[in-house]
Motif scaffolding. Structure first.
Motif, PDB file in Angstrom:
ATOM      1  N   GLU A 136      73.673  53.340  89.117  1.00  0.00           N
ATOM      2  CA  GLU A 136      73.749  55.219  89.237  1.00  0.00           C
ATOM      3  C   GLU A 136      72.516  55.673  89.350  1.00  0.00           C
ATOM      4  N   LEU A 137      72.869  56.729  89.679  1.00  0.00           N
ATOM      5  CA  LEU A 137      71.131  57.938  89.836  1.00  0.00           C
ATOM      6  C   LEU A 137      70.558  58.041  89.022  1.00  0.00           C
ATOM      7  N   ARG A 138      69.230  57.656  88.812  1.00  0.00           N
ATOM      8  CA  ARG A 138      68.624  57.670  87.740  1.00  0.00           C
ATOM      9  C   ARG A 138      66.981  58.328  87.794  1.00  0.00           C
ATOM     10  N   ARG A 139      66.294  59.274  87.972  1.00  0.00           N
ATOM     11  CA  ARG A 139      64.929  58.953  87.746  1.00  0.00           C
ATOM     12  C   ARG A 139      64.230  58.120  87.466  1.00  0.00           C
ATOM     13  N   VAL A 140      63.095  57.246  88.245  1.00  0.00           N
ATOM     14  CA  VAL A 140      62.509  56.685  87.819  1.00  0.00           C
ATOM     15  C   VAL A 140      60.531  57.064  88.580  1.00  0.00           C
ATOM     16  N   GLN A 141      60.023  56.234  87.618  1.00  0.00           N
ATOM     17  CA  GLN A 141      57.884  56.841  87.747  1.00  0.00           C
ATOM     18  C   GLN A 141      57.747  55.064  87.935  1.00  0.00           C
ATOM     19  N   PRO A 142      56.791  55.822  88.999  1.00  0.00           N
ATOM     20  CA  PRO A 142      55.856  54.584  89.668  1.00  0.00           C
ATOM     21  C   PRO A 142      55.202  53.311  88.872  1.00  0.00           C
ATOM     22  N   LEU A 143      55.108  52.511  89.234  1.00  0.00           N
ATOM     23  CA  LEU A 143      54.523  50.944  88.395  1.00  0.00           C
ATOM     24  C   LEU A 143      53.390  50.927  88.237  1.00  0.00           C
ATOM     25  N   PHE A 144      53.012  51.642  89.614  1.00  0.00           N
ATOM     26  CA  PHE A 144      51.446  51.656  89.813  1.00  0.00           C
ATOM     27  C   PHE A 144      50.883  52.761  90.747  1.00  0.00           C
ATOM     28  N   GLN A 145      49.580  53.597  90.654  1.00  0.00           N
ATOM     29  CA  GLN A 145      49.620  54.532  91.615  1.00  0.00           C
ATOM     30  C   GLN A 145      48.008  54.157  92.194  1.00  0.00           C
ATOM     31  N   HIS A 146      47.780  53.992  93.684  1.00  0.00           N
ATOM     32  CA  HIS A 146      46.022  54.522  94.285  1.00  0.00           C
ATOM     33  C   HIS A 146      46.037  55.351  94.223  1.00  0.00           C
ATOM     34  N   ARG A 147      44.937  56.110  93.456  1.00  0.00           N
ATOM     35  CA  ARG A 147      44.559  57.511  93.693  1.00  0.00           C
ATOM     36  C   ARG A 147      43.026  57.254  93.990  1.00  0.00           C
ATOM     37  N   GLY A 148      42.833  56.484  94.244  1.00  0.00           N
ATOM     38  CA  GLY A 148      41.390  56.501  95.105  1.00  0.00           C
ATOM     39  C   GLY A 148      40.564  57.429  95.699  1.00  0.00           C
ATOM     40  N   HIS A 149      41.713  57.840  96.912  1.00  0.00           N
ATOM     41  CA  HIS A 149      41.293  58.724  97.909  1.00  0.00           C
ATOM     42  C   HIS A 149      41.560  60.444  97.728  1.00  0.00           C
ATOM     43  N   GLU A 150      42.432  60.460  96.786  1.00  0.00           N
ATOM     44  CA  GLU A 150      42.279  62.134  95.405  1.00  0.00           C
ATOM     45  C   GLU A 150      41.224  61.725  94.919  1.00  0.00           C
ATOM     46  N   VAL A 151      41.031  60.968  94.389  1.00  0.00           N
ATOM     47  CA  VAL A 151      38.985  61.138  93.333  1.00  0.00           C
ATOM     48  C   VAL A 151      38.546  61.479  94.281  1.00  0.00           C
ATOM     49  N   SER A 152      38.148  60.525  95.223  1.00  0.00           N
ATOM     50  CA  SER A 152      36.917  60.593  96.062  1.00  0.00           C
ATOM     51  C   SER A 152      36.886  61.836  96.531  1.00  0.00           C
ATOM     52  N   CYS A 153      37.964  62.415  97.260  1.00  0.00           N
ATOM     53  CA  CYS A 153      38.196  63.936  98.096  1.00  0.00           C
ATOM     54  C   CYS A 153      37.391  64.703  97.010  1.00  0.00           C
ATOM     55  N   LYS A 154      37.594  64.910  95.319  1.00  0.00           N
ATOM     56  CA  LYS A 154      37.886  66.138  94.652  1.00  0.00           C
ATOM     57  C   LYS A 154      36.330  65.834  93.635  1.00  0.00           C
ATOM     58  N   VAL A 188      49.226  56.966  96.697  1.00  0.00           N
ATOM     59  CA  VAL A 188      50.439  55.485  97.208  1.00  0.00           C
ATOM     60  C   VAL A 188      50.944  55.621  95.443  1.00  0.00           C
ATOM     61  N   ASP A 189      52.660  55.625  95.601  1.00  0.00           N
ATOM     62  CA  ASP A 189      52.768  55.265  93.984  1.00  0.00           C
ATOM     63  C   ASP A 189      53.916  52.897  94.788  1.00  0.00           C
ATOM     64  N   ILE A 190      53.593  52.476  93.425  1.00  0.00           N
ATOM     65  CA  ILE A 190      54.985  51.659  93.839  1.00  0.00           C
ATOM     66  C   ILE A 190      55.902  50.914  93.098  1.00  0.00           C
ATOM     67  N   TYR A 191      56.427  50.922  93.364  1.00  0.00           N
ATOM     68  CA  TYR A 191      57.731  50.970  92.484  1.00  0.00           C
ATOM     69  C   TYR A 191      58.308  49.369  92.543  1.00  0.00           C
ATOM     70  N   ASP A 192      59.277  48.832  91.778  1.00  0.00           N
ATOM     71  CA  ASP A 192      59.697  47.865  90.995  1.00  0.00           C
ATOM     72  C   ASP A 192      61.461  48.381  90.765  1.00  0.00           C
ATOM     73  N   THR A 193      61.738  47.416  92.601  1.00  0.00           N
ATOM     74  CA  THR A 193      63.291  48.065  92.509  1.00  0.00           C
ATOM     75  C   THR A 193      64.158  47.157  91.209  1.00  0.00           C
ATOM     76  N   ARG A 194      63.855  45.951  90.878  1.00  0.00           N
ATOM     77  CA  ARG A 194      64.652  45.660  89.711  1.00  0.00           C
ATOM     78  C   ARG A 194      64.820  46.725  88.419  1.00  0.00           C
ATOM     79  N   ASP A 195      64.495  47.569  88.613  1.00  0.00           N
ATOM     80  CA  ASP A 195      64.485  48.962  87.714  1.00  0.00           C
ATOM     81  C   ASP A 195      65.483  49.748  87.745  1.00  0.00           C
ATOM     82  N   TRP A 196      66.398  49.447  89.349  1.00  0.00           N
ATOM     83  CA  TRP A 196      66.337  50.332  89.906  1.00  0.00           C
ATOM     84  C   TRP A 196      68.375  50.686  89.411  1.00  0.00           C
ATOM     85  N   ARG A 197      69.351  50.628  89.653  1.00  0.00           N
ATOM     86  CA  ARG A 197      71.049  50.607  89.359  1.00  0.00           C
ATOM     87  C   ARG A 197      71.303  51.783  89.865  1.00  0.00           C
TER      88      ARG A 197
END
Length: 366
Positions: free
Chosen positions: A290-308, A279-288
């Motif tokens: 003009e289109l440009r690539r952005v990275q998530p502010l936070f990621q929840h990887r708990g499901h992925e880690v538990s599965c592995k 699950v990715d969380i983004y801050d739209t205050r960083d968006w403009r």
């Protein structure tokens, strides 16, 4: 804070289930979520309560039944409305009281015919009267009174675009988000033609779009986000849906039907899932503009880690997530392996200072 539990991902018949979440409207003084795991839908329920230290969370798990639910919405009076994903008719269920472990089917809501062989989208009306907005296509959306089955409103459009979302932004105004990126805005109190916003200009012919809007009864500060299967996210003002306030290219690509894009209760943050086990969380205050690539502010990887960590676990994908309506740092998410997580995300110190200087959407509504 982090809470995790798992529920069986398959029914006794072997069919893969799908979890859905909604916020319980009772009791009024505690914030609680109910979580239902639908493999075949429920005639028997098992309630599991988790005391997190901030509120109670509850889960209802299917034990028996034959109906697979593809969409779910809760209404006042502890009614549940579901759709089986195969047609446009809805099923109405009574959850009963806390002293009962039986969920009873109480009726059926007839849907308008659709050329698409898919289920209906559902939105609960904010009205105190039990009403449901539903439809599979833009040309088949209607508002129905649950107690009588009477059709109170029908959305009239020239096209029949498949829907990916239905959402009320106020007591009477709703948005119908189409999978091609179009948005229809209509008022159930009037018979006027709906306002239509075309897909974002840069959308490709094969892109699928998902939509979410902030809730604002006055609509003065309501924002709409559209997210495409290629990762293109566009934010618009509800009053000028045809104009982009800002946009961004997210590092995600997807062919899944379980994509969720959602505004946080606090202004400016959005979350996205269904592209992977994250699950990715983004801050739209960083968006403009003009289109440009952005990275998530936070990621929840708990499901992925538990599965592995589990033997023989297939790659996991997030099936749904929801924000706590009153605690802006808390979310609940589910994955294809049957796991359910309640978790807090950590806001960077610099962002926390910015957030404190701006009112939340909830504050705007007061």
């Amino acid at each position: 804070m982090f809470i995790s539990w798992s529920i069986p991902p398959r029914s006794s018949s072997g069919h893969l289930g799908k979890p859905f979440a909604w916020r319980d409207t009772v009791p009024p003084k505690t914030s609680s979520w109910s979580f239902d795991y639908h493999s075949s839908f429920l005639q028997k329920k098992t309630r599991v309560s988790v005391q997190s230290g901030i509120s109670n969370f509850s889960m209802v798990v299917s034990q028996t039944g034959q109906l697979a639910a593809s969409d779910i919405s809760q209404h006042p009076g502890r009614l549940i409305v579901t759709n089986d994903g195969q047609g446009t008719d809805l099923q109405v269920w009574d959850l009963g009281g806390d002293d009962s472990d039986v969920i009873r089917r109480t009726g059926t809501v007839k849907g308008r015919e659709s050329a698409q062989q898919c289920g209906s989208r559902i939105a609960a009306s904010p009205s105190s009267s039990p009403q449901v907005l539903h439809g599979a296509e833009s040309g088949s959306v209607q508002l129905t009174q649950l107690t009588s089955g009477q059709s109170l409103y029908k959305l009239e459009t020239d096209t029949s675009d498949p829907l990916n979302s239905l959402q009320f932004t106020s007591d009477a105004v709703f948005l119908a988000g189409c999978s091609n990126g179009r948005i229809y805005m209509a008022d159930t109190r009037v018979s006027a033609a709906p306002q239509m916003s075309p897909p974002p200009a840069s959308s490709g012919q094969s892109a699928v779009w998902w939509t979410d809007a902030t809730a604002d009864p006055q609509q003065a500060s309501c924002r709409v986000v559209r997210l495409s299967s290629s990762g293109h996210a566009v934010v618009s003002d509800l009053r000028k849906l045809g104009e982009a306030v800002c946009q961004a290219q997210l590092d995600i690509h997807c062919s899944s039907d379980n994509v969720t894009v959602s505004w946080a209760p606090r202004r400016n943050y959005i979350s996205a899932s269904g592209f992977s086990g994250v699950v990715d969380i983004y801050d739209t205050r960083d968006w403009r503009i003009e289109l440009r690539r952005v990275q998530p502010l936070f990621q929840h990887r708990g499901h992925e880690v538990s599965c592995k960590q589990a033997d023989g676990c297939d790659p996991v994908c997030i099936t749904a997530h929801v924000w706590h309506p009153e605690r802006p740092q808390t979310l609940l998410s589910t994955a294809s392996d049957g796991s359910v997580h309640v978790w807090d995300w950590v806001e960077p110190d610099s962002k926390r200072a910015e957030s404190k200087s701006e009112p939340s959407i909830l504050q705007d509504q007061k």
